[in-house]
Design a protein around this motif. Sequence first.
Motif, PDB file in Angstrom:
ATOM      1  N   ILE A 256     -25.182 -11.714 -21.845  1.00 28.24           N
ATOM      2  CA  ILE A 256     -25.495 -10.452 -22.526  1.00 28.24           C
ATOM      3  C   ILE A 256     -24.379 -10.083 -23.500  1.00 28.24           C
ATOM      4  O   ILE A 256     -24.626  -9.667 -24.642  1.00 28.24           O
ATOM      5  CB  ILE A 256     -25.709  -9.330 -21.491  1.00 28.24           C
ATOM      6  CG1 ILE A 256     -26.933  -9.638 -20.627  1.00 28.24           C
ATOM      7  CG2 ILE A 256     -25.854  -7.977 -22.182  1.00 28.24           C
ATOM      8  CD1 ILE A 256     -27.118  -8.680 -19.469  1.00 28.24           C
ATOM      9  N   VAL A 257     -23.131 -10.250 -23.053  1.00 31.71           N
ATOM     10  CA  VAL A 257     -21.987  -9.899 -23.907  1.00 31.71           C
ATOM     11  C   VAL A 257     -21.947 -10.783 -25.150  1.00 31.71           C
ATOM     12  O   VAL A 257     -21.764 -10.304 -26.279  1.00 31.71           O
ATOM     13  CB  VAL A 257     -20.663 -10.030 -23.126  1.00 31.71           C
ATOM     14  CG1 VAL A 257     -19.465  -9.859 -24.063  1.00 31.71           C
ATOM     15  CG2 VAL A 257     -20.604  -8.999 -22.012  1.00 31.71           C
ATOM     16  N   VAL A 258     -22.135 -12.090 -24.964  1.00 36.53           N
ATOM     17  CA  VAL A 258     -22.098 -13.006 -26.105  1.00 36.53           C
ATOM     18  C   VAL A 258     -23.256 -12.729 -27.059  1.00 36.53           C
ATOM     19  O   VAL A 258     -23.087 -12.760 -28.289  1.00 36.53           O
ATOM     20  CB  VAL A 258     -22.118 -14.464 -25.620  1.00 36.53           C
ATOM     21  CG1 VAL A 258     -22.309 -15.417 -26.796  1.00 36.53           C
ATOM     22  CG2 VAL A 258     -20.819 -14.789 -24.891  1.00 36.53           C
ATOM     23  N   ALA A 259     -24.438 -12.453 -26.517  1.00 34.64           N
ATOM     24  CA  ALA A 259     -25.603 -12.169 -27.368  1.00 34.64           C
ATOM     25  C   ALA A 259     -25.407 -10.874 -28.157  1.00 34.64           C
ATOM     26  O   ALA A 259     -25.779 -10.780 -29.332  1.00 34.64           O
ATOM     27  CB  ALA A 259     -26.861 -12.086 -26.516  1.00 34.64           C
ATOM     28  N   ALA A 260     -24.795  -9.871 -27.508  1.00 35.94           N
ATOM     29  CA  ALA A 260     -24.614  -8.578 -28.167  1.00 35.94           C
ATOM     30  C   ALA A 260     -23.389  -8.542 -29.067  1.00 35.94           C
ATOM     31  O   ALA A 260     -23.365  -7.806 -30.059  1.00 35.94           O
ATOM     32  CB  ALA A 260     -24.505  -7.471 -27.115  1.00 35.94           C
ATOM     33  N   ALA A 261     -22.372  -9.342 -28.740  1.00 37.65           N
ATOM     34  CA  ALA A 261     -21.128  -9.322 -29.520  1.00 37.65           C
ATOM     35  C   ALA A 261     -20.737 -10.743 -29.899  1.00 37.65           C
ATOM     36  O   ALA A 261     -21.239 -11.289 -30.883  1.00 37.65           O
ATOM     37  CB  ALA A 261     -20.030  -8.630 -28.719  1.00 37.65           C
ATOM     38  N   SER A 262     -19.857 -11.368 -29.124  1.00 37.00           N
ATOM     39  CA  SER A 262     -19.388 -12.716 -29.447  1.00 37.00           C
ATOM     40  C   SER A 262     -18.603 -13.280 -28.273  1.00 37.00           C
ATOM     41  O   SER A 262     -18.270 -12.579 -27.316  1.00 37.00           O
ATOM     42  CB  SER A 262     -18.490 -12.697 -30.692  1.00 37.00           C
ATOM     43  OG  SER A 262     -17.308 -11.950 -30.423  1.00 37.00           O
ATOM     44  N   TYR A 263     -18.280 -14.575 -28.375  1.00 38.72           N
ATOM     45  CA  TYR A 263     -17.435 -15.224 -27.369  1.00 38.72           C
ATOM     46  C   TYR A 263     -16.030 -14.625 -27.411  1.00 38.72           C
ATOM     47  O   TYR A 263     -15.377 -14.485 -26.373  1.00 38.72           O
ATOM     48  CB  TYR A 263     -17.394 -16.724 -27.646  1.00 38.72           C
ATOM     49  CG  TYR A 263     -16.601 -17.531 -26.634  1.00 38.72           C
ATOM     50  CD1 TYR A 263     -17.143 -17.856 -25.397  1.00 38.72           C
ATOM     51  CD2 TYR A 263     -15.316 -17.991 -26.932  1.00 38.72           C
ATOM     52  CE1 TYR A 263     -16.418 -18.605 -24.472  1.00 38.72           C
ATOM     53  CE2 TYR A 263     -14.588 -18.747 -26.030  1.00 38.72           C
ATOM     54  CZ  TYR A 263     -15.145 -19.055 -24.790  1.00 38.72           C
ATOM     55  OH  TYR A 263     -14.435 -19.798 -23.883  1.00 38.72           O
ATOM     56  N   THR A 264     -15.571 -14.260 -28.585  1.00 46.53           N
ATOM     57  CA  THR A 264     -14.264 -13.603 -28.708  1.00 46.53           C
ATOM     58  C   THR A 264     -14.244 -12.303 -27.919  1.00 46.53           C
ATOM     59  O   THR A 264     -13.283 -12.011 -27.193  1.00 46.53           O
ATOM     60  CB  THR A 264     -13.942 -13.323 -30.185  1.00 46.53           C
ATOM     61  OG1 THR A 264     -13.833 -14.564 -30.881  1.00 46.53           O
ATOM     62  CG2 THR A 264     -12.638 -12.542 -30.321  1.00 46.53           C
ATOM     63  N   ALA A 265     -15.311 -11.522 -28.048  1.00 48.81           N
ATOM     64  CA  ALA A 265     -15.402 -10.265 -27.300  1.00 48.81           C
ATOM     65  C   ALA A 265     -15.399 -10.525 -25.798  1.00 48.81           C
ATOM     66  O   ALA A 265     -14.822  -9.748 -25.023  1.00 48.81           O
ATOM     67  CB  ALA A 265     -16.667  -9.512 -27.702  1.00 48.81           C
ATOM     68  N   LEU A 266     -16.017 -11.629 -25.383  1.00 48.90           N
ATOM     69  CA  LEU A 266     -16.046 -11.983 -23.968  1.00 48.90           C
ATOM     70  C   LEU A 266     -14.634 -12.259 -23.455  1.00 48.90           C
ATOM     71  O   LEU A 266     -14.250 -11.816 -22.366  1.00 48.90           O
ATOM     72  CB  LEU A 266     -16.938 -13.211 -23.761  1.00 48.90           C
ATOM     73  CG  LEU A 266     -17.262 -13.589 -22.314  1.00 48.90           C
ATOM     74  CD1 LEU A 266     -18.191 -12.559 -21.696  1.00 48.90           C
ATOM     75  CD2 LEU A 266     -17.912 -14.969 -22.267  1.00 48.90           C
ATOM     76  N   GLY A 267     -13.844 -13.001 -24.249  1.00 54.37           N
ATOM     77  CA  GLY A 267     -12.465 -13.277 -23.859  1.00 54.37           C
ATOM     78  C   GLY A 267     -11.635 -12.010 -23.766  1.00 54.37           C
ATOM     79  O   GLY A 267     -10.863 -11.829 -22.820  1.00 54.37           O
ATOM     80  N   LEU A 268     -11.796 -11.123 -24.740  1.00 59.22           N
ATOM     81  CA  LEU A 268     -11.067  -9.859 -24.714  1.00 59.22           C
ATOM     82  C   LEU A 268     -11.490  -9.006 -23.524  1.00 59.22           C
ATOM     83  O   LEU A 268     -10.660  -8.328 -22.900  1.00 59.22           O
ATOM     84  CB  LEU A 268     -11.301  -9.097 -26.019  1.00 59.22           C
ATOM     85  CG  LEU A 268     -10.735  -9.752 -27.286  1.00 59.22           C
ATOM     86  CD1 LEU A 268     -11.150  -8.958 -28.522  1.00 59.22           C
ATOM     87  CD2 LEU A 268      -9.209  -9.865 -27.201  1.00 59.22           C
ATOM     88  N   MET A 269     -12.767  -9.059 -23.189  1.00 61.63           N
ATOM     89  CA  MET A 269     -13.265  -8.330 -22.033  1.00 61.63           C
ATOM     90  C   MET A 269     -12.626  -8.867 -20.748  1.00 61.63           C
ATOM     91  O   MET A 269     -12.225  -8.096 -19.872  1.00 61.63           O
ATOM     92  CB  MET A 269     -14.791  -8.459 -21.962  1.00 61.63           C
ATOM     93  CG  MET A 269     -15.427  -7.760 -20.782  1.00 61.63           C
ATOM     94  SD  MET A 269     -17.223  -7.960 -20.777  1.00 61.63           S
ATOM     95  CE  MET A 269     -17.641  -7.094 -19.255  1.00 61.63           C
ATOM     96  N   GLY A 270     -12.526 -10.193 -20.653  1.00 62.47           N
ATOM     97  CA  GLY A 270     -11.889 -10.796 -19.488  1.00 62.47           C
ATOM     98  C   GLY A 270     -10.454 -10.337 -19.327  1.00 62.47           C
ATOM     99  O   GLY A 270     -10.009  -9.990 -18.226  1.00 62.47           O
ATOM    100  N   ALA A 271      -9.709 -10.313 -20.433  1.00 63.66           N
ATOM    101  CA  ALA A 271      -8.311  -9.862 -20.378  1.00 63.66           C
ATOM    102  C   ALA A 271      -8.227  -8.400 -19.971  1.00 63.66           C
ATOM    103  O   ALA A 271      -7.353  -8.006 -19.180  1.00 63.66           O
ATOM    104  CB  ALA A 271      -7.642 -10.080 -21.732  1.00 63.66           C
ATOM    105  N   ALA A 272      -9.150  -7.589 -20.483  1.00 58.28           N
ATOM    106  CA  ALA A 272      -9.135  -6.157 -20.167  1.00 58.28           C
ATOM    107  C   ALA A 272      -9.409  -5.903 -18.692  1.00 58.28           C
ATOM    108  O   ALA A 272      -8.815  -4.998 -18.080  1.00 58.28           O
ATOM    109  CB  ALA A 272     -10.173  -5.434 -21.027  1.00 58.28           C
TER     110      ALA A 272
END
Length: 419
Positions: A382-398
């Motif tokens: 869902i995160v990748v579809a709505a944003a990007s793989y980069t956003a997924l990585g940043l989400m993981g760090a957060a």
Amino acid sequence: MTAPSVEAVRLRQRRRAVRTLVGGVALGSTGHIATITVSTIVAEDIAGTSALSGAPGAAVVAGAALGATLLSQLMVGRGRRTGLAAGYAVGVAGAAVATIAIVARSMPLLLLGMLLIGFGNASNQLSRYAAADMFPSHRQASALGTVVWAATVGAVVGPNLVGPSGAVAEWLGLPRLTGPYIVPIVFVGLAALLSWAFLRPDPYDLADRSTLDGSDPADADTPAATIADLLRRPTVAMALVALVVGQVVMVLIMTMTPLHMTAHGHQLEEVGIVISGHVFGMYALAPLSGRLTDRFGNGPVILAGLVLLTVSSLLAAIAPSDNGALVLVALFLLGFGWNLGYSAGSARLSHGLELAERTRLQGTTDSIIWSSAAAASLGSGIVVAAASYTALGLMGAAIVIVPIWLFVTRRSRIVPAGL
């Protein structure tokens, strides 16, 4: 000739039990991973659409969560040996059901089989606690890490049995895709027999008394604290946070990495190398994680794991889409960071509790871990579809930031290994 001391005999029995647990996990994980390798392909073949291709994976995770709870309850009353062997036996039954489902082309039957296969995988996961039970605090993590390492065998051998097992299935007159499901019938079946035949005495009977709270380790009827009471203990809560956060961040990024790489022109061979590096970090270095935990304590190693998870998530986020080498580094660190927290956090749950309390807590914890993994797997897409793989990585760090802050500010409430 002087007869060996009771302690010397116990030590030999404990070492044999650990070897048995390692063998069971190696066999069990080989069968389990063989089925996981082709589960999405099988689902798409039966359903005729990719829309349900993720359903078998969800069924496996649900089965593992259910198995962790029910098998732990069984172990409290009947011992580790019975619980582990029973779990593996259920996994064999699941593989047989899935094989029938492929022949009959039945999606509901396939999902039932995968649920039972996941249930059997709970025995692989709970084996690490059985090893930790038998050793004093300053050696628990090393024993636990040795058993976790055994899954490396399955990660390497399991996928490589897909082709040969398919050929065997065709020789038997069965659809080629049933082959990987015949693998667990043999390998997980052997794990069940090995556990039943050689886990004698039961790991409960070999438990190291110094890690208990002073109650009788053989008395499953001893009044015990509720799960809610146990989870409210600061050290237990911190271990649970570390285990769940590690699982969520690892699954979030790992799940979408193959798709991210193929979408940017990387060949499947490159994807395979990256995932192999990730799996190496997850399992092959488990003995090192155990030794570090025994040497420096649970808290510092858990904190190190969380920091590595943060670094790896940020690396995945900033890695250029055409830089497979940097993605490889990120996924290796992601796996190793997960392993540090998994080993140290699991060891933390094996100290200072009566065996029945400890077992129930471990089962509940693993159930929560697998449930969170299911949520992370679904959420990553869902995160990748709505944003990007980069956003997924940043989400993981957060996600890791808060646990790191908690560990730094409440360090005095984390009990080091050996105390």
